[in-house]
Scaffold this active site. Sequence first.
Site, PDB file in Angstrom:
ATOM      1  N   LYS A 184      39.178  44.251  44.526  1.00  0.00           N
ATOM      2  CA  LYS A 184      39.560  44.464  43.124  1.00  0.00           C
ATOM      3  C   LYS A 184      40.572  43.381  42.836  1.00  0.00           C
ATOM      4  O   LYS A 184      41.695  43.395  43.343  1.00  0.00           O
ATOM      5  CB  LYS A 184      40.183  45.846  42.943  1.00  0.00           C
ATOM      6  CG  LYS A 184      40.931  46.047  41.626  1.00  0.00           C
ATOM      7  CD  LYS A 184      41.355  47.494  41.498  1.00  0.00           C
ATOM      8  CE  LYS A 184      42.294  47.828  40.347  1.00  0.00           C
ATOM      9  NZ  LYS A 184      42.636  46.814  39.377  1.00  0.00           N
TER      10      LYS A 184
ATOM     11  N   TYR B 163      42.785  45.757  47.125  1.00  0.00           N
ATOM     12  CA  TYR B 163      43.277  45.705  45.739  1.00  0.00           C
ATOM     13  C   TYR B 163      44.341  44.612  45.665  1.00  0.00           C
ATOM     14  O   TYR B 163      45.458  44.779  46.110  1.00  0.00           O
ATOM     15  CB  TYR B 163      43.841  47.078  45.376  1.00  0.00           C
ATOM     16  CG  TYR B 163      44.481  47.206  44.011  1.00  0.00           C
ATOM     17  CD1 TYR B 163      44.369  46.237  43.019  1.00  0.00           C
ATOM     18  CD2 TYR B 163      45.207  48.359  43.693  1.00  0.00           C
ATOM     19  CE1 TYR B 163      44.962  46.389  41.783  1.00  0.00           C
ATOM     20  CE2 TYR B 163      45.798  48.528  42.440  1.00  0.00           C
ATOM     21  CZ  TYR B 163      45.677  47.530  41.502  1.00  0.00           C
ATOM     22  OH  TYR B 163      46.271  47.686  40.272  1.00  0.00           O
TER      23      TYR B 163
END
Lengths: 300, 300, 300, 300
Positions: free
Chosen positions: A170, A140
């Site tokens: 992400k 992330y």
Amino acid sequence: MTHIHKIDGLVAAPFTPMHPDGSLNLDLIPAYAQFLEQNEVKGAFVGGSTGEGVSLSFTEKTELLRAWGQVEAPSLQKIMLVGGTSLAESCELAKLAAENHYDAVAVLAPFYFKPTSATVLADFCIAVGEAAPEVGVYFYHIPALTGVSVSMLAFLEAIDGRLPNFRGIKYTHNDLMEYRQCLLFADRKYDLLWGWDEIFLAAMAMGARGAVGSTFNYAAPVYHELMRAFDAGDLDRARAMQDQSIAIVRLLGKYGGIATGKAYMRAVGLDCGAFRSPVQNMSAERYTEFLEDLERIQFN
Amino acid sequence: MTHIHKIDGLVAAPFTPMHPDGSLNLDLIPAYAQFLEQNEVKGAFVGGSTGEGVSLSFTEKTELLRAWGQVEAPSLQKIMLVGGTSLAESCELAKLAAENHYDAVAVLAPFYFKPTSATVLADFCIAVGEAAPEVGVYFYHIPALTGVSVSMLAFLEAIDGRLPNFRGIKYTHNDLMEYRQCLLFADRKYDLLWGWDEIFLAAMAMGARGAVGSTFNYAAPVYHELMRAFDAGDLDRARAMQDQSIAIVRLLGKYGGIATGKAYMRAVGLDCGAFRSPVQNMSAERYTEFLEDLERIQFN
Amino acid sequence: MTHIHKIDGLVAAPFTPMHPDGSLNLDLIPAYAQFLEQNEVKGAFVGGSTGEGVSLSFTEKTELLRAWGQVEAPSLQKIMLVGGTSLAESCELAKLAAENHYDAVAVLAPFYFKPTSATVLADFCIAVGEAAPEVGVYFYHIPALTGVSVSMLAFLEAIDGRLPNFRGIKYTHNDLMEYRQCLLFADRKYDLLWGWDEIFLAAMAMGARGAVGSTFNYAAPVYHELMRAFDAGDLDRARAMQDQSIAIVRLLGKYGGIATGKAYMRAVGLDCGAFRSPVQNMSAERYTEFLEDLERIQFN
Amino acid sequence: MTHIHKIDGLVAAPFTPMHPDGSLNLDLIPAYAQFLEQNEVKGAFVGGSTGEGVSLSFTEKTELLRAWGQVEAPSLQKIMLVGGTSLAESCELAKLAAENHYDAVAVLAPFYFKPTSATVLADFCIAVGEAAPEVGVYFYHIPALTGVSVSMLAFLEAIDGRLPNFRGIKYTHNDLMEYRQCLLFADRKYDLLWGWDEIFLAAMAMGARGAVGSTFNYAAPVYHELMRAFDAGDLDRARAMQDQSIAIVRLLGKYGGIATGKAYMRAVGLDCGAFRSPVQNMSAERYTEFLEDLERIQFN
């Protein structure tokens, strides 16, 4: 190498429901999951920035994890943010996510002591991923919050081939050149989930197909229409939807940031309570003003 | 208002001892405390940056807290860093510190969601402090790691009079004008512990009397001599000691940063093991080179 | 190597006098120089940040240079800031400074295209210095304005021995560890002029003897008293003077920054006019308020 | 309000040709202009970042301005970057641009003393624009180099209606949400020229029609094909062209940055010499390697 699952569509990062006293309101989660499914959302990214993972105690994180894990929501990919500054806790949460049948976990760059290179960051992610080989692993990337600006292309090079359950990134950053390069990396091997809702159209032009966002919680139809229009070559319509998304995001800015998201949820009928300190919540008067703004931008 | 206790002298921020497998080596702590007392250190700042608090699990933090709490070390002020991103955990740790007879706790600025004003930051600290009214409360200001650059003068204005057990600031920043103003705030009401060992002499000139640092773990005599010389008006001697401190700190930079501190500890006979990921440790070859450098700078 | 001249005392960075219509008011310069000499200032740093060098046209810079060059002021070292983004203009100004009998010139790090290493920066300075071998050369380090954060120790290593007329650094930064190391570099070879008036006492503790500043224009006596007290071992008195300096500097902040300096000059009887765009000047009402603040802090 | 001219297509920011001794090689400019016209480029942005405006002396800037002004190139919009840190010189250059029949001038945010608000920035631009009412005025937004991050939406609000010859923004930043909002501002009143070549496709998706860039000097056909494909709804082809653009831009990074652009020019047959200090140029050996890389990416 087995084929990596790629998400085509919207993953919402759910808010964590709280009671008025600030404790977790986990009873709301089944209705929350149903709401997301009804909105054709493809996944739930649990305990992320929107979900205030960092503001929860470790015990609360495990409770939140279990609550989402137990929800019957066949159309939702379940992804748990297990990352933080403690590798030990990240590994423990990753194992728990596997036991609770999550599809994937996500790892943040540790944001107090910061990784000094792509290799150090990859090593950290690999250690988490090896603790739970049954679940997929996303990194992330959100440098605006973590302060970690490692090149994602260098990161992919550093992790490629070393963690079988690694799925991708992400990508919550605005470097679309880097995003595009990551998308093409190793013959399009990895899943690159886009994380800036307000310019999703730009990312789609650069090849994005999946996205994780906070506004997908309460405005998924806008983005679905954006995607349909884009795929149909109707740019005017796609831009109109992006403009609506921007109008929504501008209100986040106007009303003080991330906590405004819970005001949106309340407006759509799922009262998730307030954000925890140090995030500031809007006052009752401001909420009235906010509702007027929602009418003005024709949010419904 | 009761008089606030001010520390005159050095507070070491202990390294957290680890076994070769990375688990906590709490058995070393009594010897560690004794070592600090022998070096006339006045306090231990447990679980701070040097102590890798952020890299421990919550459970490990409670174990570390208890281990230092149980140590018989009458000349040491015990301060536990309880701050982090979760207010809930910070409060729980603060209570535990009180139960374990700590003198004070310290609170970091939450470093993922960042306080947007001095008031928000003060509110966070007050919530922690109210959970454990029996212990003193320091705010630990270290913007280079937290990314939170709230004005400390505004912070003092925001917290003054609202938290009876508030003691002051561990000031790990290089704005000596602000430091001086904080020192003079409200008729010198608060304890302003200096946190940059390598320019302690400059801070003393501006009025500092107490300090918290990592190099005080293994080089306290250098700083004691610095303080004695400064108080005696012998600036040449004080500068020579500061130069020795700078030589020590330069090796931290040369060998990769904070983990080098544990190499110093090994060199003085207290093997605290390695730092945890994502902090990088030096290799065995580099350690040999490091020992040669220690001889070169006449560290002993 | 010839011995490098080191300045012991205060160098003022004069404001550039302007007429009400914004054009240069060079006729004020003789009185300005006399004022500085009466205040026992040791030098004038012409066309620097305080002097708005960057806001002048090249032609105006040459006029300013000549005006200060022609002033009879035997006790003042004259230093001209010739640096900017254009090496060609820097060299031309350096030659002109030599012709006008300046003691030294100063070079800024180019601040649009930024030097990527200490060597690149040294090369730039050397090119300027070689254009005018008769004058001394200072590097003017002010990363807060230039955005160039090259290590000054690396810079000294890169330039040492390559430019005979290189004198040292005007160090306007708050890294006192680096400052101390630069001071000691090559057996204290270079002149390290301190550039943060508000913490000059801290710098003196670390070994500073000379300084360049804007507040020396109108508050030199405060700093002279600070230096005398420090040298006499009277720290309380030195700190009181530094506190007065801080009170002065806080008003700069309160009234909007650098332009407030010209309000101070007006208050001491040398009306230098206003700053040019994009620097903002205070309104007439604010000036009245400012004068009240001056009384409050007992500035005279 | 008169209709504002909007550029549909590519504006190249020409390199400034230099002789081997570093002086201006203005004789190359007619051939340069012809080359741009042959490549269907719609404009020349003279003396910008690519053109090393900041590294030229004021006199050289006027010579460069005149040389491009005299070129017969009917299909090229001529835009001169007149901005810098000195408002006086910016105004003088703007007048000269008008006399030399430029279509527009561009103003940078002053980058030493930085504007503290959108209004201050607008005032600066208006002062330049009023000096030459016959030419259009663009603001050139490039915060990565100027360090000025004023909101462009606030800037448009601050300048709207106050400068009749204001045309819009050359937007060299990666905030596509802001870009989109600026594009829609006041019913699409202003010209928003995109300035990041490597993600032009993303900007087109958000509505961009015109662009200013450095790679348009030597790779305009790639972008023309990108635009054609995008307009025809052939996203695969458009992405392939963007990927080629990214490959080109990656070599800029690999070979040290902006100076690599002159190596590209040499490769396409227009030798513009080297960049001036402090920009670093590649060595002869590196140039050979660079040519091999050009073959690898099939640049021709």
